[in-house]
Design a protein around this motif. Structure first.
Motif, PDB file in Angstrom:
ATOM      1  N   ASN A   5       0.614  -1.191  -0.033  1.00  0.00           N
ATOM      2  CA  ASN A   5       0.060   0.118  -0.125  1.00  0.00           C
ATOM      3  C   ASN A   5       0.864   1.127  -0.055  1.00  0.00           C
ATOM      4  OD1 ASN A   5      -2.563  -1.068  -0.365  1.00  0.00           O
ATOM      5  ND2 ASN A   5      -2.723  -1.540   2.109  1.00  0.00           N
ATOM      6  N   SER A   9       0.954   4.040  -2.874  1.00  0.00           N
ATOM      7  CA  SER A   9       0.525   5.482  -2.804  1.00  0.00           C
ATOM      8  C   SER A   9       1.773   6.314  -3.334  1.00  0.00           C
ATOM      9  CB  SER A   9       0.150   5.624  -1.235  1.00  0.00           C
ATOM     10  OG  SER A   9       1.368   5.954  -0.446  1.00  0.00           O
ATOM     11  N   MET A  36     -11.537   8.655  -4.086  1.00  0.00           N
ATOM     12  CA  MET A  36     -10.695   7.413  -3.946  1.00  0.00           C
ATOM     13  C   MET A  36      -9.133   7.609  -4.023  1.00  0.00           C
ATOM     14  SD  MET A  36     -10.355   4.050  -3.328  1.00  0.00           S
ATOM     15  CE  MET A  36     -12.327   3.448  -3.324  1.00  0.00           C
ATOM     16  N   GLN A  39      -7.779   8.963  -1.154  1.00  0.00           N
ATOM     17  CA  GLN A  39      -7.635   7.946  -0.062  1.00  0.00           C
ATOM     18  C   GLN A  39      -6.463   7.095  -0.401  1.00  0.00           C
ATOM     19  OE1 GLN A  39     -11.346   6.124   0.626  1.00  0.00           O
ATOM     20  NE2 GLN A  39     -12.315   8.218   0.880  1.00  0.00           N
ATOM     21  N   ILE A  40      -6.245   6.712  -1.696  1.00  0.00           N
ATOM     22  CA  ILE A  40      -5.131   5.706  -2.008  1.00  0.00           C
ATOM     23  C   ILE A  40      -4.106   6.577  -1.847  1.00  0.00           C
ATOM     24  CG2 ILE A  40      -4.041   4.560  -3.794  1.00  0.00           C
ATOM     25  CD1 ILE A  40      -6.896   4.023  -4.939  1.00  0.00           C
ATOM     26  N   GLU A  44      -4.924   5.704   3.088  1.00  0.00           N
ATOM     27  CA  GLU A  44      -6.290   5.114   3.698  1.00  0.00           C
ATOM     28  C   GLU A  44      -7.015   4.190   3.255  1.00  0.00           C
ATOM     29  OE1 GLU A  44      -6.493  10.001   5.136  1.00  0.00           O
ATOM     30  OE2 GLU A  44      -8.107   9.016   4.021  1.00  0.00           O
ATOM     31  N   SER A  45      -7.043   3.857   1.945  1.00  0.00           N
ATOM     32  CA  SER A  45      -7.692   3.112   1.298  1.00  0.00           C
ATOM     33  C   SER A  45      -6.811   2.033   0.480  1.00  0.00           C
ATOM     34  CB  SER A  45      -8.695   3.516   0.584  1.00  0.00           C
ATOM     35  OG  SER A  45      -9.648   2.739   0.156  1.00  0.00           O
ATOM     36  N   SER A  46      -6.963   0.803   0.359  1.00  0.00           N
ATOM     37  CA  SER A  46      -6.315  -0.101  -0.571  1.00  0.00           C
ATOM     38  C   SER A  46      -6.881  -0.052  -1.752  1.00  0.00           C
ATOM     39  CB  SER A  46      -5.901  -1.599   0.109  1.00  0.00           C
ATOM     40  OG  SER A  46      -6.701  -1.908   0.762  1.00  0.00           O
ATOM     41  N   PRO A  47      -6.776  -0.027  -2.928  1.00  0.00           N
ATOM     42  CA  PRO A  47      -7.387  -0.293  -4.217  1.00  0.00           C
ATOM     43  C   PRO A  47      -7.751  -1.687  -4.445  1.00  0.00           C
ATOM     44  CG  PRO A  47      -5.240   0.077  -4.906  1.00  0.00           C
ATOM     45  CD  PRO A  47      -5.252   0.191  -3.236  1.00  0.00           C
ATOM     46  N   THR A  48      -8.656  -2.261  -5.297  1.00  0.00           N
ATOM     47  CA  THR A  48      -9.085  -3.389  -5.621  1.00  0.00           C
ATOM     48  C   THR A  48      -7.956  -3.502  -6.906  1.00  0.00           C
ATOM     49  OG1 THR A  48     -10.885  -2.733  -7.192  1.00  0.00           O
ATOM     50  CG2 THR A  48     -11.405  -3.559  -4.940  1.00  0.00           C
ATOM     51  N   THR A  51      -9.509  -1.601  -9.702  1.00  0.00           N
ATOM     52  CA  THR A  51      -9.010  -0.064  -9.656  1.00  0.00           C
ATOM     53  C   THR A  51      -7.825   0.350  -9.827  1.00  0.00           C
ATOM     54  OG1 THR A  51     -10.887   0.354  -7.807  1.00  0.00           O
ATOM     55  CG2 THR A  51      -9.295   1.948  -7.906  1.00  0.00           C
ATOM     56  N   HIS A  88      -7.078  -6.113  -1.632  1.00  0.00           N
ATOM     57  CA  HIS A  88      -8.502  -5.822  -1.302  1.00  0.00           C
ATOM     58  C   HIS A  88      -9.441  -7.087  -0.720  1.00  0.00           C
ATOM     59  CE1 HIS A  88     -12.390  -3.500  -1.111  1.00  0.00           C
ATOM     60  NE2 HIS A  88     -11.541  -2.650  -0.954  1.00  0.00           N
TER      61      HIS A  88
END
Ligand code: MN
Length: 194
Positions: A5, A9, A36, A39-40, A44-48, A51, A88
């Motif tokens: 991650n 990022s 999104m 966030q990546i 803060e967020s992991s992509p599929t 994505t 994800h």
């Protein structure tokens, strides 16, 4: 997982800086929402996987460069095993392992991909000039290309232009395994990314 991650990022941030793209522009180019992408970038967020493919295609760069980079020394052989990454929780039917991450000299990357029963992965067009070679190592799969699903068995290969909507699915009850070799077009020096 955390390392990946972080790498995703950092790669996204540096690509955006190199291109001088705002989050709005990056959202427009990749089809991934500005929220999104933010966030990546902030981790803060992991992509599929889907994505991350959209992001790679929007930036006209390779998928594996978001996961890992290798710097091949032309005289040394490379001996590797694939490492399965699940980015994800939604990616529970597909496992993508970059066995040979993007190679800048040769402009290709090689993935070992496991498609679990019921997996259907659809992909938007990659950059013009991108070609995929898929070889079935285990099981049976179908590939969507040129508006049709094509059935493939173990040992068979399939080559297609990947600058069109395409997909991979496993309609059987057994896990299938493929190798996917993705060749990207050579970049002119002026537009070279890295
Ligand atoms: Mn593809």
């Amino acid at each position: 997982m955390k390392d990946i991650n972080n790498h995703i990022s950092r790669t996204l941030k540096s690509l955006r800086q190199t291109r001088h793209w705002s989050l709005d522009k990056a959202a427009e180019k990749t089809g991934v929402s500005k929220a999104m992408l933010g966030q990546i970038e902030r981790g803060e967020s992991s992509p599929t996987i889907a994505t991350l493919w959209k992001i790679a295609s929007g930036f006209q760069t390779s998928f594996s460069s978001f996961i890992e980079e290798i710097h091949p020394h032309i005289n040394e052989p490379i001996h590797r095993s694939g490492t399965a990454h699940q980015f994800h929780p939604n990616d529970n039917k597909i496992r993508v392992m970059p066995l040979f991450p993007f190679d800048k000299q040769l402009n290709f990357e090689l993935f070992v991909i496991e498609l679990l029963p019921g997996c259907e992965h659809l992909s938007l067009p990659h950059e013009v000039g991108t070609i995929e070679h898929v070889i079935v190592i285990q099981g049976k799969i179908e590939i969507f290309a040129n508006k049709l699903w094509h059935a493939l068995s173990k040992g068979e290969g399939f080559r297609f232009k990947a600058n069109q909507p395409h997909g991979y699915r496993n309609l059987t009850k057994r896990t299938a395994c493929i190798h996917d070799i993705i060749h990207y077009p050579k970049k002119r020096l002026t537009s070279r990314i890295k």
